[in-house]
Design a protein around this motif. Sequence first.
Motif, mmCIF file in Angstrom:
data_model
loop_
_atom_site.group_PDB
_atom_site.id
_atom_site.type_symbol
_atom_site.label_atom_id
_atom_site.label_comp_id
_atom_site.label_asym_id
_atom_site.label_seq_id
_atom_site.Cartn_x
_atom_site.Cartn_y
_atom_site.Cartn_z
ATOM 1 N N LYS A 77 -22.686 72.084 -59.944
ATOM 2 C CA LYS A 77 -23.324 70.791 -59.644
ATOM 3 C C LYS A 77 -23.754 70.096 -60.938
ATOM 4 N N ALA B 284 -20.678 68.740 -62.671
ATOM 5 C CA ALA B 284 -20.182 67.564 -61.949
ATOM 6 C C ALA B 284 -21.010 66.332 -62.285
ATOM 7 N N SER C 282 -16.488 65.240 -59.126
ATOM 8 C CA SER C 282 -16.957 65.940 -57.932
ATOM 9 C C SER C 282 -17.119 67.437 -58.206
ATOM 10 N N LYS D 110 -16.032 69.657 -56.283
ATOM 11 C CA LYS D 110 -14.725 70.235 -55.942
ATOM 12 C C LYS D 110 -13.792 70.225 -57.154
ATOM 13 N N THR D 111 -13.841 69.162 -57.933
ATOM 14 C CA THR D 111 -13.024 69.096 -59.152
ATOM 15 C C THR D 111 -13.458 70.179 -60.133
#
Length: 70
Positions: free
Chosen positions: A38, A41, A47, A49-50
């Motif tokens: 987090k 990101a 993100s 997810k990335t």
Amino acid sequence: TELEEKELLARVTELVRKLPPKCRHIFLLSRSKGYSNKQIAEELDISVKTVENQMTKALKLLRVGLKTGE
């Protein structure tokens, strides 16, 4: 042994250096600076997810490189 540990560390360092730039940056933020996915990101404005995908890619490339001696 200490020599084997030094050789392994040198090998891992070389493999990390060869990672694609974005992948390497994310990996180093995670492993060297201890950032959470987090935090990475948020810092890079991408993100979570990335971040997860890039970490998976980095770890796979490192595993393959260590296994094959690349």
